[in-house]
Design a protein around this motif. Structure first.
Motif, PDB file in Angstrom:
ATOM      1  N   UNK A 168      49.622 -14.263 -10.759  1.00  0.00           N
ATOM      2  CA  UNK A 168      50.744 -14.296 -11.682  1.00  0.00           C
ATOM      3  C   UNK A 168      52.086 -14.383 -10.956  1.00  0.00           C
ATOM      4  N   UNK A 169      52.160 -13.739  -9.811  1.00  0.00           N
ATOM      5  CA  UNK A 169      53.455 -13.709  -9.142  1.00  0.00           C
ATOM      6  C   UNK A 169      53.685 -14.904  -8.237  1.00  0.00           C
ATOM      7  N   UNK A 211      53.628 -18.312  -8.500  1.00  0.00           N
ATOM      8  CA  UNK A 211      54.555 -19.418  -8.805  1.00  0.00           C
ATOM      9  C   UNK A 211      56.024 -18.990  -8.698  1.00  0.00           C
ATOM     10  N   UNK A 212      56.374 -17.866  -9.324  1.00  0.00           N
ATOM     11  CA  UNK A 212      57.778 -17.449  -9.327  1.00  0.00           C
ATOM     12  C   UNK A 212      58.250 -17.125  -7.915  1.00  0.00           C
ATOM     13  N   UNK A 213      57.476 -16.281  -7.223  1.00  0.00           N
ATOM     14  CA  UNK A 213      57.929 -15.858  -5.895  1.00  0.00           C
ATOM     15  C   UNK A 213      57.894 -17.018  -4.922  1.00  0.00           C
ATOM     16  N   UNK A 270      58.362 -20.238  -5.550  1.00  0.00           N
ATOM     17  CA  UNK A 270      59.547 -21.084  -5.779  1.00  0.00           C
ATOM     18  C   UNK A 270      60.793 -20.441  -5.190  1.00  0.00           C
ATOM     19  N   UNK A 271      60.940 -19.137  -5.418  1.00  0.00           N
ATOM     20  CA  UNK A 271      62.147 -18.463  -4.947  1.00  0.00           C
ATOM     21  C   UNK A 271      62.183 -18.393  -3.426  1.00  0.00           C
ATOM     22  N   UNK A 327      60.703 -20.552  -1.254  1.00  0.00           N
ATOM     23  CA  UNK A 327      60.893 -21.865  -0.636  1.00  0.00           C
ATOM     24  C   UNK A 327      62.284 -22.427  -0.920  1.00  0.00           C
ATOM     25  N   UNK A 328      62.779 -22.252  -2.135  1.00  0.00           N
ATOM     26  CA  UNK A 328      64.031 -22.911  -2.506  1.00  0.00           C
ATOM     27  C   UNK A 328      65.214 -21.961  -2.619  1.00  0.00           C
ATOM     28  N   UNK A 329      65.010 -20.667  -2.320  1.00  0.00           N
ATOM     29  CA  UNK A 329      66.149 -19.761  -2.361  1.00  0.00           C
ATOM     30  C   UNK A 329      66.258 -18.935  -1.088  1.00  0.00           C
ATOM     31  N   UNK A 334      64.506 -19.094   1.829  1.00  0.00           N
ATOM     32  CA  UNK A 334      64.510 -19.901   3.039  1.00  0.00           C
ATOM     33  C   UNK A 334      65.839 -20.641   3.208  1.00  0.00           C
ATOM     34  N   UNK A 335      66.342 -21.335   2.173  1.00  0.00           N
ATOM     35  CA  UNK A 335      67.648 -21.998   2.342  1.00  0.00           C
ATOM     36  C   UNK A 335      68.769 -21.017   2.653  1.00  0.00           C
ATOM     37  N   UNK A 336      68.689 -19.824   2.070  1.00  0.00           N
ATOM     38  CA  UNK A 336      69.749 -18.846   2.331  1.00  0.00           C
ATOM     39  C   UNK A 336      69.760 -18.486   3.817  1.00  0.00           C
ATOM     40  N   UNK A 373      56.275 -20.034 -14.783  1.00  0.00           N
ATOM     41  CA  UNK A 373      56.360 -19.099 -13.662  1.00  0.00           C
ATOM     42  C   UNK A 373      56.883 -17.748 -14.126  1.00  0.00           C
ATOM     43  N   UNK A 388      54.348 -15.573 -16.348  1.00  0.00           N
ATOM     44  CA  UNK A 388      53.325 -14.920 -15.528  1.00  0.00           C
ATOM     45  C   UNK A 388      53.934 -13.762 -14.740  1.00  0.00           C
ATOM     46  N   UNK A 398      74.095 -22.158  -1.629  1.00  0.00           N
ATOM     47  CA  UNK A 398      72.803 -22.701  -1.200  1.00  0.00           C
ATOM     48  C   UNK A 398      72.763 -24.208  -1.031  1.00  0.00           C
ATOM     49  N   UNK A 416      72.342 -25.863   2.872  1.00  0.00           N
ATOM     50  CA  UNK A 416      71.011 -25.770   3.483  1.00  0.00           C
ATOM     51  C   UNK A 416      69.920 -26.381   2.618  1.00  0.00           C
TER      52      UNK A 416
END
Lengths: 318, 303
Positions: free
Chosen positions: A33-34, A36-38, A40-41, A43-45, A47-49, B114, B117, B148, B151
């Protein structure tokens, strides 16, 4: 043979397949359950930060490889009057716009808290500036601020006759700065008003009745009942507002692009200009990173503002 | 003094329409007009004026637009659809609208999946550290896009997604998921846990419970999370500006600013028509569900 009879009798529950059993494993289910959300965050939040902070210490350009340059970007920024002007305007923009939004939004919330005919229609209308894409309403403001055809100039010059020439809204630094702030306030009022309205509706009318029996004036009731009761919500809404006003990009990019003579650059638009338009990714990243201390300050403010009430998550912790 | 005290509740009862009645110094109706309706009318007027001005300009022929002193600028004498026609048939506007729509719908769908879930796991499956996970996801909402985008642009290039709408579909959930998760946690919390326990006792699996019990009851929350996501992704600007280069892949807000603003002569009619057409889909979508929207916005703040 027997198993099919059981299956027909008990439907799908009788023979738990491998998949069902795996999904009934709580630990497995939590991970699934976690993810997909985690994911996405991360890889796209996250890591870029982290990458952004790293880039701020390199001299990477678009298409070029960057080497570690230590604090060079930051020491350059400290000597750059345009960066200082952007810091000044970001703080000024945030301060003035936040005060304006909250003063007017609070007032509007109090007005909306009365019994009014067509209440929900009015609320729907009031929220409209917040729904419509910022850039599109910013373009409308750009047109309202046009030096030649501004409707405000028309009213002042041709209808009221209080001025003899058109306003030059975006032509000089200070008028451009205030024009942007006015547009930002316009866009921010609805969110503040609707959020504070929610807070106002939780205040029990009996408090006001008691205060009136004690002879409190309207101002005293506002000062000693409304304001203290609203503090937690004010703190949350204000933090959101401060963070998003300080990091604003769209409005300035659409209306002035930082001009005239770089006077209306916010840190975000300056980062875009240096990082993407000029291709100096390292320097752009350093400008973006220089926003972080301020944002951390605002977030801590939010955390302690939230800490005064039960936060959604923590209801069984306290 | 006792008289005043005795009189107050009577006044309050008489003026029950106002939540905080004061001692009446003049007729309560004119007082209400001055203190409530007049300021409210000013607010509504100012909040709506830019949209009126946008629509008016979009319908004005260029002659009236430029010679504004000879005509009443607040009205249009001979409305024309020229600007809208120009926009729809001489520019790539339909393509931009289509791209924006696809991006908004896909990223909304992805975010809802996402965050449903995640919210279910955090609120219902309750594990060690679930509240910290919730807090972490919530804090992600406070990281603004403008920190953001530089990057992220290099990440997007690494993934080979530069100039592709897919990049926006994957990136938008970073600001949609935190908000939706937060909102849905609140909704799941309002559904009695006993309902799920009953289903567990009856032998339903966790997935069946989620699909047959929890989700149907959370539909209002899903709808409002969906509206929020849709309007936020329609509104997004800086990622779309930084990650998309070719004209045909741009979203409406970016395309209007970068493709319609040409040279020093601004085509105000076309610009306003573009802004108007770009605003209508979200405004329509929002007006269909405005009650969900307002109640969840107020609920999210109140909770």
């Amino acid at each position: 043979m027997a198993s099919t009879t059981v299956a027909a009798w008990d439907g799908e529950h009788a023979r738990p397949g491998l998949l069902t059993r795996v999904f009934d494993n709580k630990a497995f289910l939590i991970v699934v359950c976690l993810t997909p959300a985690i994911g996405l965050l991360l890889v796209f939040l996250s890591y870029p930060l982290a990458l952004g902070v790293y880039l701020a210490f390199t001299d990477k350009t678009i298409g070029g490889r960057g080497g570690w340059v230590g604090l060079e970007n930051f020491s350059y920024l400290l000597s750059d009057p345009v960066w200082w002007s952007a810091v000044f305007y970001s703080v000024f923009y945030t301060g003035v716009a936040t005060i304006g939004k909250f003063a007017l939004g609070f007032w509007l919330a109090i007005l909306l808290n009365n019994h009014l005919p067509f209440k929900s229609l009015i609320r729907a209308i009031v929220l409209l500036p917040w729904i419509v894409p910022t850039v599109l309403s910013a373009i409308a403001f750009w047109w309202i601020y046009d030096p030649q055809f501004s409707i405000i100039s028309y009213l002042a010059v041709d209808v009221l006759g209080v001025r003899d020439k058109n306003f030059d809204f975006l032509g000089t630094p200070w008028s451009a700065r205030f024009s942007l702030i006015a547009a930002n306030i316009w866009r921010g009022i609805p969110f503040v008003a609707i959020s504070l309205l929610a807070g106002l509706q939780t205040i029990s009318p009996s408090l006001y009745e008691a205060a009136m029996l004690d002879g409190a004036t309207g101002w005293q009731r506002f000062r000693h009942i409304t304001l203290p009761m609203m503090m937690p919500i004010l703190a949350i809404v204000m933090t959101f507002s401060i963070i998003f006003t300080f990091s604003d990009f769209q409005l300035v990019y659409a209306i002035t692009r930082g001009g005239p003579v770089n006077s209306t650059h916010l840190l975000a638009t300056l980062a875009y200009q240096r990082g993407i338009t000029s291709g100096e990714l390292g320097e752009g990243a350093a400008i973006a990173v220089s926003m972080i201390p301020f944002l951390i300050f605002a977030t801590l403010f939010s955390y302690f503002g939230l800490g005064r009430r039960k936060w959604q998550q923590g209801s069984d912790n306290d | 003094m006792t008289d005043a005290v005795a009189a107050q509740p009577v006044e309050a009862a008489k003026n029950s329409s106002s939540s905080a009645p004061e001692t009446m110094s003049w007729d309560s109706r004119s007082r209400r007009v001055v203190l409530i309706y007049l300021p409210l009318a000013c607010f509504v007027l100012i909040l709506l004026f830019p949209f009126y001005w946008m629509s008016l300009t979009a319908l004005k022929p260029n002659g009236e637009l430029l010679n504004y002193k000879a005509n009443n600028p607040f009205w249009v004498k001979s409305p024309t659809l020229d600007h809208i026609y120009h926009l729809l048939f001489n520019t790539a506007y339909p393509k931009w609208l289509w791209t924006t729509m696809i991006v908004a719908i896909c990223s909304t769908f992805l975010s809802l999946l996402a965050s449903t879930l995640a919210a279910y796991a955090i609120e219902r499956l309750r594990f060690k550290g679930s509240s910290y996970t919730g807090l972490g996801i919530y804090l992600a909402y406070l990281v603004p896009q403008s920190i953001l985008f530089i990057p992220l642009a290099t990440v997007i290039v690494q993934f080979g997604l530069f100039d592709s709408p897919l990049a926006l579909i994957l990136v938008y959930p970073t600001f949609l998921v935190p908000f939706c998760t937060w909102l849905l946690i609140g909704y799941f919390k309002s559904i009695p846990y006993e309902l799920e326990e009953c289903a567990l006792v009856d032998g339903a699996t966790r997935l069946q419970i989620l699909r047959r019990v929890t989700l149907p009851l959370a539909v209002p929350g899903l709808i409002s999370a969906g509206i929020f996501s849709f309007t936020l992704s329609w509104n997004e600007f800086i990622y779309a500006l930084a990650f998309i280069q070719s004209s045909s892949n741009k979203t409406v807000p970016v395309a209007i600013l970068t493709e319609l603003v040409t040279g020093d002569v601004y085509q105000w009619g076309a610009l306003m028509a573009g802004s108007l057409l770009g605003s209508i889909p979200v405004a329509l979508f929002y007006s269909l569900f405005v009650d969900y929207y307002v109640s969840s916005l107020t609920g999210a703040v109140k909770e």
